[in-house]
Design a protein around this motif. Structure first.
Motif, PDB file in Angstrom:
ATOM      1  N   UNK A  59      12.969  61.183  21.189  1.00  0.00           N
ATOM      2  CA  UNK A  59      14.159  61.792  21.747  1.00  0.00           C
ATOM      3  C   UNK A  59      14.044  61.976  23.248  1.00  0.00           C
ATOM      4  N   UNK A  60      15.125  61.715  23.949  1.00  0.00           N
ATOM      5  CA  UNK A  60      15.169  61.922  25.399  1.00  0.00           C
ATOM      6  C   UNK A  60      16.481  62.597  25.755  1.00  0.00           C
ATOM      7  N   UNK A  61      16.454  63.392  26.836  1.00  0.00           N
ATOM      8  CA  UNK A  61      17.647  64.118  27.284  1.00  0.00           C
ATOM      9  C   UNK A  61      17.718  64.048  28.802  1.00  0.00           C
ATOM     10  N   UNK A  62      18.894  63.666  29.311  1.00  0.00           N
ATOM     11  CA  UNK A  62      19.048  63.538  30.757  1.00  0.00           C
ATOM     12  C   UNK A  62      20.495  63.799  31.148  1.00  0.00           C
ATOM     13  N   UNK A  63      20.711  64.866  31.893  1.00  0.00           N
ATOM     14  CA  UNK A  63      22.031  65.208  32.442  1.00  0.00           C
ATOM     15  C   UNK A  63      23.132  65.210  31.373  1.00  0.00           C
ATOM     16  N   UNK A  64      22.861  65.931  30.299  1.00  0.00           N
ATOM     17  CA  UNK A  64      23.872  66.104  29.260  1.00  0.00           C
ATOM     18  C   UNK A  64      23.970  64.981  28.248  1.00  0.00           C
ATOM     19  N   UNK A  65      23.149  63.966  28.389  1.00  0.00           N
ATOM     20  CA  UNK A  65      23.180  62.830  27.460  1.00  0.00           C
ATOM     21  C   UNK A  65      21.894  62.769  26.639  1.00  0.00           C
ATOM     22  N   UNK A  66      22.051  62.538  25.354  1.00  0.00           N
ATOM     23  CA  UNK A  66      20.921  62.435  24.442  1.00  0.00           C
ATOM     24  C   UNK A  66      20.700  60.973  24.063  1.00  0.00           C
ATOM     25  N   UNK A  67      19.448  60.544  24.046  1.00  0.00           N
ATOM     26  CA  UNK A  67      19.110  59.201  23.582  1.00  0.00           C
ATOM     27  C   UNK A  67      18.038  59.307  22.509  1.00  0.00           C
ATOM     28  N   UNK A  90      30.286  66.396  21.957  1.00  0.00           N
ATOM     29  CA  UNK A  90      31.050  65.152  21.880  1.00  0.00           C
ATOM     30  C   UNK A  90      30.140  63.988  21.482  1.00  0.00           C
ATOM     31  N   UNK A  91      30.658  63.100  20.633  1.00  0.00           N
ATOM     32  CA  UNK A  91      29.858  61.992  20.132  1.00  0.00           C
ATOM     33  C   UNK A  91      29.415  61.053  21.246  1.00  0.00           C
ATOM     34  N   UNK A  92      30.226  60.950  22.303  1.00  0.00           N
ATOM     35  CA  UNK A  92      29.848  60.050  23.404  1.00  0.00           C
ATOM     36  C   UNK A  92      28.635  60.539  24.185  1.00  0.00           C
ATOM     37  N   UNK A  93      28.188  61.770  23.924  1.00  0.00           N
ATOM     38  CA  UNK A  93      26.981  62.276  24.576  1.00  0.00           C
ATOM     39  C   UNK A  93      25.699  61.789  23.889  1.00  0.00           C
ATOM     40  N   UNK A  94      25.848  61.041  22.805  1.00  0.00           N
ATOM     41  CA  UNK A  94      24.683  60.623  22.021  1.00  0.00           C
ATOM     42  C   UNK A  94      24.607  59.100  21.959  1.00  0.00           C
ATOM     43  N   UNK A  95      23.403  58.615  22.145  1.00  0.00           N
ATOM     44  CA  UNK A  95      23.127  57.190  22.012  1.00  0.00           C
ATOM     45  C   UNK A  95      21.950  57.029  21.054  1.00  0.00           C
ATOM     46  N   UNK A  96      22.152  56.253  20.018  1.00  0.00           N
ATOM     47  CA  UNK A  96      21.110  56.020  19.017  1.00  0.00           C
ATOM     48  C   UNK A  96      20.693  54.558  19.067  1.00  0.00           C
ATOM     49  N   UNK A  97      19.421  54.323  19.312  1.00  0.00           N
ATOM     50  CA  UNK A  97      18.888  52.967  19.427  1.00  0.00           C
ATOM     51  C   UNK A  97      17.926  52.723  18.270  1.00  0.00           C
ATOM     52  N   UNK A  98      18.188  51.668  17.511  1.00  0.00           N
ATOM     53  CA  UNK A  98      17.322  51.320  16.383  1.00  0.00           C
ATOM     54  C   UNK A  98      16.612  49.998  16.678  1.00  0.00           C
ATOM     55  N   UNK A  99      15.335  50.048  17.004  1.00  0.00           N
ATOM     56  CA  UNK A  99      14.559  48.813  17.189  1.00  0.00           C
ATOM     57  C   UNK A  99      14.187  48.241  15.821  1.00  0.00           C
ATOM     58  N   UNK A 100      13.078  47.527  15.716  1.00  0.00           N
ATOM     59  CA  UNK A 100      12.629  47.039  14.411  1.00  0.00           C
ATOM     60  C   UNK A 100      12.408  48.231  13.486  1.00  0.00           C
ATOM     61  N   UNK A 101      13.128  48.243  12.378  1.00  0.00           N
ATOM     62  CA  UNK A 101      13.091  49.392  11.489  1.00  0.00           C
ATOM     63  C   UNK A 101      11.805  49.415  10.662  1.00  0.00           C
ATOM     64  N   UNK A 102      11.238  48.236  10.377  1.00  0.00           N
ATOM     65  CA  UNK A 102      10.126  48.192   9.434  1.00  0.00           C
ATOM     66  C   UNK A 102      10.662  48.317   8.026  1.00  0.00           C
ATOM     67  N   UNK A 103       9.827  48.637   7.073  1.00  0.00           N
ATOM     68  CA  UNK A 103      10.290  48.785   5.692  1.00  0.00           C
ATOM     69  C   UNK A 103      11.276  49.924   5.571  1.00  0.00           C
ATOM     70  N   UNK A 104      12.460  49.639   5.056  1.00  0.00           N
ATOM     71  CA  UNK A 104      13.474  50.673   4.900  1.00  0.00           C
ATOM     72  C   UNK A 104      13.747  50.987   3.448  1.00  0.00           C
ATOM     73  N   UNK A 105      14.251  49.997   2.713  1.00  0.00           N
ATOM     74  CA  UNK A 105      14.463  50.088   1.267  1.00  0.00           C
ATOM     75  C   UNK A 105      15.462  51.165   0.863  1.00  0.00           C
ATOM     76  N   UNK A 106      16.255  51.683   1.810  1.00  0.00           N
ATOM     77  CA  UNK A 106      17.162  52.798   1.539  1.00  0.00           C
ATOM     78  C   UNK A 106      16.623  54.112   2.051  1.00  0.00           C
ATOM     79  N   UNK A 107      15.318  54.248   2.087  1.00  0.00           N
ATOM     80  CA  UNK A 107      14.677  55.487   2.549  1.00  0.00           C
ATOM     81  C   UNK A 107      15.070  55.816   3.985  1.00  0.00           C
ATOM     82  N   UNK A 108      15.245  54.806   4.821  1.00  0.00           N
ATOM     83  CA  UNK A 108      15.572  55.041   6.226  1.00  0.00           C
ATOM     84  C   UNK A 108      17.074  54.951   6.487  1.00  0.00           C
ATOM     85  N   UNK A 109      17.851  55.186   5.446  1.00  0.00           N
ATOM     86  CA  UNK A 109      19.298  55.151   5.600  1.00  0.00           C
ATOM     87  C   UNK A 109      19.928  56.505   5.798  1.00  0.00           C
ATOM     88  N   UNK A 110      19.123  57.544   5.951  1.00  0.00           N
ATOM     89  CA  UNK A 110      19.663  58.887   6.120  1.00  0.00           C
ATOM     90  C   UNK A 110      19.172  59.479   7.434  1.00  0.00           C
TER      91      UNK A 110
END
Length: 251
Positions: A59-67, A90-110
Protein backbone atom coordinates in the motif's frame (compact mmCIF):
# COMPACT_ATOMS: atom_id res chain seq x y z
CA UNK A 1 -28.98 -27.98 14.42
CA UNK A 2 -30.78 -26.26 17.25
CA UNK A 3 -27.93 -27.03 19.65
CA UNK A 4 -25.25 -25.56 17.38
CA UNK A 5 -23.34 -22.60 18.90
CA UNK A 6 -24.81 -19.29 17.73
CA UNK A 7 -22.41 -17.25 15.59
CA UNK A 8 -24.40 -14.00 15.24
CA UNK A 9 -27.29 -12.93 17.46
CA UNK A 10 -29.42 -11.77 14.53
CA UNK A 11 -28.86 -14.93 12.44
CA UNK A 12 -31.48 -17.25 13.92
CA UNK A 13 -30.40 -20.86 13.67
CA UNK A 14 -27.16 -19.55 12.07
CA UNK A 15 -29.08 -19.20 8.79
CA UNK A 16 -27.59 -16.63 6.42
CA UNK A 17 -29.18 -17.41 3.08
CA UNK A 18 -31.86 -19.78 1.82
CA UNK A 19 -32.91 -20.80 -1.70
CA UNK A 20 -35.93 -22.83 -2.78
CA UNK A 21 -36.52 -23.33 -6.48
CA UNK A 22 -38.28 -25.80 -8.74
CA UNK A 23 -41.69 -27.43 -9.06
CA UNK A 24 -42.54 -29.14 -5.79
CA UNK A 25 -45.88 -30.50 -7.05
CA UNK A 26 -44.40 -32.00 -10.22
CA UNK A 27 -41.55 -33.61 -8.28
CA UNK A 28 -43.92 -35.11 -5.71
CA UNK A 29 -46.08 -36.55 -8.49
CA UNK A 30 -43.05 -38.04 -10.23
CA UNK A 31 -41.81 -39.59 -7.01
CA UNK A 32 -45.19 -41.27 -6.44
CA UNK A 33 -45.23 -43.00 -9.83
CA UNK A 34 -41.50 -43.77 -10.04
CA UNK A 35 -40.36 -47.35 -10.51
CA UNK A 36 -37.15 -46.66 -8.58
CA UNK A 37 -36.08 -43.80 -6.30
CA UNK A 38 -32.35 -43.53 -5.75
CA UNK A 39 -31.35 -41.75 -2.56
CA UNK A 40 -27.83 -40.61 -1.79
CA UNK A 41 -26.03 -38.33 0.65
CA UNK A 42 -22.60 -37.00 -0.30
CA UNK A 43 -20.22 -34.74 1.55
CA UNK A 44 -18.02 -32.24 -0.26
CA UNK A 45 -15.26 -31.80 2.29
CA UNK A 46 -13.70 -28.44 3.04
CA UNK A 47 -10.58 -27.68 0.99
CA UNK A 48 -7.87 -25.01 0.97
CA UNK A 49 -6.30 -23.86 -2.30
CA UNK A 50 -2.81 -23.55 -0.77
CA UNK A 51 -1.20 -21.55 -3.60
CA UNK A 52 2.59 -21.77 -3.84
CA UNK A 53 2.50 -17.98 -4.20
CA UNK A 54 0.78 -16.71 -1.02
CA UNK A 55 -1.15 -13.43 -0.93
CA UNK A 56 0.99 -10.29 -0.95
CA UNK A 57 0.02 -6.63 -0.96
CA UNK A 58 1.75 -3.23 -0.94
CA UNK A 59 0.00 0.00 0.00
CA UNK A 60 1.12 3.53 -0.80
CA UNK A 61 -0.43 6.93 -0.06
CA UNK A 62 0.48 10.26 -1.64
CA UNK A 63 -1.44 13.55 -1.55
CA UNK A 64 -4.87 12.03 -1.02
CA UNK A 65 -4.41 9.15 -3.46
CA UNK A 66 -4.13 5.49 -2.49
CA UNK A 67 -2.28 2.91 -4.58
CA UNK A 68 -2.58 -0.79 -3.83
CA UNK A 69 -0.39 -3.45 -5.47
CA UNK A 70 -2.01 -6.78 -4.70
CA UNK A 71 -2.28 -10.35 -5.95
CA UNK A 72 -6.02 -10.21 -6.57
CA UNK A 73 -8.29 -11.72 -9.21
CA UNK A 74 -10.83 -8.85 -9.02
CA UNK A 75 -9.09 -5.45 -8.92
CA UNK A 76 -12.25 -3.49 -9.72
CA UNK A 77 -14.21 -5.10 -6.89
CA UNK A 78 -11.38 -4.40 -4.45
CA UNK A 79 -11.22 -0.76 -5.57
CA UNK A 80 -14.95 -0.33 -5.15
CA UNK A 81 -15.01 -1.86 -1.67
CA UNK A 82 -11.98 0.06 -0.44
CA UNK A 83 -13.67 3.30 -1.42
CA UNK A 84 -17.25 2.61 -0.38
CA UNK A 85 -17.05 0.16 2.52
CA UNK A 86 -13.72 0.87 4.22
CA UNK A 87 -12.40 4.40 3.71
CA UNK A 88 -15.65 6.07 2.61
CA UNK A 89 -13.91 8.21 0.03
CA UNK A 90 -14.33 8.82 -3.69
CA UNK A 91 -13.47 5.80 -5.83
CA UNK A 92 -11.18 7.87 -8.05
CA UNK A 93 -8.86 8.28 -5.06
CA UNK A 94 -7.95 4.58 -5.28
CA UNK A 95 -5.80 2.75 -7.78
CA UNK A 96 -5.49 -1.03 -7.61
CA UNK A 97 -2.68 -2.69 -9.55
CA UNK A 98 -2.63 -6.46 -9.99
CA UNK A 99 0.68 -7.85 -11.28
CA UNK A 100 1.20 -11.61 -11.73
CA UNK A 101 -1.37 -13.06 -9.36
CA UNK A 102 0.22 -16.50 -8.98
CA UNK A 103 -2.09 -19.34 -7.98
CA UNK A 104 -5.56 -17.94 -7.42
CA UNK A 105 -8.15 -20.71 -7.83
CA UNK A 106 -10.89 -18.38 -6.48
CA UNK A 107 -9.07 -17.78 -3.20
CA UNK A 108 -7.69 -14.47 -4.48
CA UNK A 109 -11.03 -13.27 -5.78
CA UNK A 110 -12.04 -11.45 -2.61
CA UNK A 111 -10.79 -8.51 -0.57
CA UNK A 112 -8.94 -9.28 2.64
CA UNK A 113 -8.31 -7.11 5.74
CA UNK A 114 -4.62 -6.74 4.85
CA UNK A 115 -5.56 -4.87 1.65
CA UNK A 116 -7.11 -2.14 3.76
CA UNK A 117 -4.51 -2.23 6.52
CA UNK A 118 -1.47 -1.60 4.29
CA UNK A 119 -3.18 1.49 2.84
CA UNK A 120 -4.19 2.75 6.27
CA UNK A 121 -0.67 2.14 7.59
CA UNK A 122 0.94 3.82 4.55
CA UNK A 123 -1.13 6.93 5.18
CA UNK A 124 -0.26 6.78 8.87
CA UNK A 125 3.52 6.45 8.52
CA UNK A 126 3.96 8.38 5.27
CA UNK A 127 5.71 5.60 3.35
CA UNK A 128 4.74 2.40 1.48
CA UNK A 129 3.87 -0.63 3.58
CA UNK A 130 4.16 -4.25 2.44
CA UNK A 131 2.60 -7.42 3.79
CA UNK A 132 3.09 -11.00 2.58
CA UNK A 133 1.25 -13.99 3.97
CA UNK A 134 2.96 -17.12 5.15
CA UNK A 135 1.39 -20.43 4.23
CA UNK A 136 0.29 -21.10 7.81
CA UNK A 137 -1.36 -17.68 7.95
CA UNK A 138 -3.10 -18.39 4.67
CA UNK A 139 -4.48 -21.66 5.99
CA UNK A 140 -6.46 -19.87 8.71
CA UNK A 141 -6.98 -16.48 7.06
CA UNK A 142 -7.72 -17.16 3.39
CA UNK A 143 -11.10 -18.34 2.17
CA UNK A 144 -11.73 -22.07 1.97
CA UNK A 145 -13.86 -23.96 -0.53
CA UNK A 146 -16.59 -26.62 -0.84
CA UNK A 147 -17.79 -27.83 2.61
CA UNK A 148 -21.36 -28.76 1.86
CA UNK A 149 -23.65 -31.69 2.56
CA UNK A 150 -25.89 -32.79 -0.33
CA UNK A 151 -28.91 -35.07 -0.06
CA UNK A 152 -30.37 -36.18 -3.38
CA UNK A 153 -33.32 -38.26 -4.60
CA UNK A 154 -33.49 -39.35 -8.24
CA UNK A 155 -36.73 -40.83 -9.60
CA UNK A 156 -36.64 -43.20 -12.59
CA UNK A 157 -39.35 -45.02 -14.54
CA UNK A 158 -39.26 -48.74 -15.35
CA UNK A 159 -37.21 -48.10 -18.50
CA UNK A 160 -34.58 -46.09 -16.62
CA UNK A 161 -35.66 -42.65 -17.78
CA UNK A 162 -35.22 -39.85 -15.24
CA UNK A 163 -38.53 -38.49 -13.97
CA UNK A 164 -37.41 -36.03 -11.29
CA UNK A 165 -34.59 -34.84 -9.06
CA UNK A 166 -34.98 -33.56 -5.50
CA UNK A 167 -32.01 -32.10 -3.66
CA UNK A 168 -31.35 -30.57 -0.24
CA UNK A 169 -28.08 -28.68 0.22
CA UNK A 170 -26.50 -27.53 3.48
CA UNK A 171 -23.56 -25.17 2.93
CA UNK A 172 -21.02 -23.95 5.49
CA UNK A 173 -20.19 -20.25 5.04
CA UNK A 174 -17.79 -19.90 7.98
CA UNK A 175 -18.05 -17.07 10.48
CA UNK A 176 -17.75 -14.13 8.05
CA UNK A 177 -18.76 -13.43 4.46
CA UNK A 178 -16.26 -13.00 1.66
CA UNK A 179 -17.21 -10.98 -1.44
CA UNK A 180 -18.43 -14.09 -3.26
CA UNK A 181 -19.49 -16.19 -0.27
CA UNK A 182 -22.86 -17.12 -1.77
CA UNK A 183 -21.56 -17.94 -5.27
CA UNK A 184 -20.87 -21.64 -4.54
CA UNK A 185 -24.40 -22.16 -3.21
CA UNK A 186 -26.12 -20.35 -6.07
CA UNK A 187 -24.03 -21.95 -8.80
CA UNK A 188 -24.53 -25.41 -7.31
CA UNK A 189 -28.30 -24.92 -7.30
CA UNK A 190 -28.29 -23.62 -10.87
CA UNK A 191 -26.18 -26.49 -12.25
CA UNK A 192 -27.79 -29.54 -10.66
CA UNK A 193 -29.58 -30.42 -13.89
CA UNK A 194 -26.12 -31.09 -15.32
CA UNK A 195 -26.24 -32.25 -18.97
CA UNK A 196 -29.27 -34.50 -18.55
CA UNK A 197 -32.95 -34.29 -19.47
CA UNK A 198 -34.66 -33.97 -16.09
CA UNK A 199 -38.37 -33.11 -16.46
CA UNK A 200 -38.94 -31.92 -12.89
CA UNK A 201 -36.64 -30.60 -10.18
CA UNK A 202 -36.89 -29.24 -6.67
CA UNK A 203 -33.88 -27.80 -4.82
CA UNK A 204 -33.68 -26.41 -1.30
CA UNK A 205 -30.41 -24.88 -0.11
CA UNK A 206 -29.40 -23.45 3.24
CA UNK A 207 -26.17 -21.50 3.74
CA UNK A 208 -25.20 -21.40 7.41
CA UNK A 209 -22.76 -19.49 9.59
CA UNK A 210 -20.32 -21.59 11.64
CA UNK A 211 -17.28 -20.83 13.80
CA UNK A 212 -14.86 -21.64 10.97
CA UNK A 213 -12.78 -19.86 8.33
CA UNK A 214 -14.87 -17.96 5.73
CA UNK A 215 -15.97 -19.75 2.60
CA UNK A 216 -15.49 -18.61 -0.98
CA UNK A 217 -15.28 -19.86 -4.58
CA UNK A 218 -12.81 -22.61 -5.36
CA UNK A 219 -12.21 -24.23 -8.77
CA UNK A 220 -15.66 -24.01 -10.35
CA UNK A 221 -17.50 -22.57 -7.36
CA UNK A 222 -20.49 -24.87 -6.88
CA UNK A 223 -20.45 -26.56 -10.27
CA UNK A 224 -18.17 -29.45 -9.22
CA UNK A 225 -20.35 -30.02 -6.17
CA UNK A 226 -23.47 -30.25 -8.35
CA UNK A 227 -21.86 -32.57 -10.89
CA UNK A 228 -20.46 -34.79 -8.15
CA UNK A 229 -23.88 -35.38 -6.60
CA UNK A 230 -25.71 -36.04 -9.87
CA UNK A 231 -23.06 -38.37 -11.28
CA UNK A 232 -22.90 -40.34 -8.03
CA UNK A 233 -26.71 -40.64 -8.08
CA UNK A 234 -26.62 -41.99 -11.64
CA UNK A 235 -23.91 -44.52 -10.79
CA UNK A 236 -25.84 -45.74 -7.75
CA UNK A 237 -29.13 -45.92 -9.70
CA UNK A 238 -27.49 -47.94 -12.49
CA UNK A 239 -26.05 -50.43 -10.00
CA UNK A 240 -29.30 -50.91 -8.08
CA UNK A 241 -31.47 -51.27 -11.19
CA UNK A 242 -29.01 -53.45 -13.08
CA UNK A 243 -28.40 -51.01 -15.92
CA UNK A 244 -25.22 -50.04 -17.71
CA UNK A 245 -23.98 -46.72 -16.35
CA UNK A 246 -23.10 -45.38 -19.80
CA UNK A 247 -26.42 -46.40 -21.34
CA UNK A 248 -28.35 -44.83 -18.47
CA UNK A 249 -26.53 -41.55 -19.04
CA UNK A 250 -27.05 -41.70 -22.79
CA UNK A 251 -30.77 -42.32 -22.33
Amino acid sequence: EAKAPLVWDDAVGNLCFEMNIGDETAVASAMEKAHHIQKLTVRNNRVFASPAEPRSTIGAYNQGRYTLHTTCQKPHSVRQLLASAVFHEAEENFRVICPDVGGGFGLKGTMYPEDSLVLWAARKVGRPVKWTSELQEGLIGDTHGRDQLDVGELALDIEGNILALKVNLTVNLGAYLSISALVPTVRCVMNLSNVYAIPAMQVAAKSLFTHTTPMGPYRGAGMPEAVYLVERLLDAAARETGQDTVELRRR
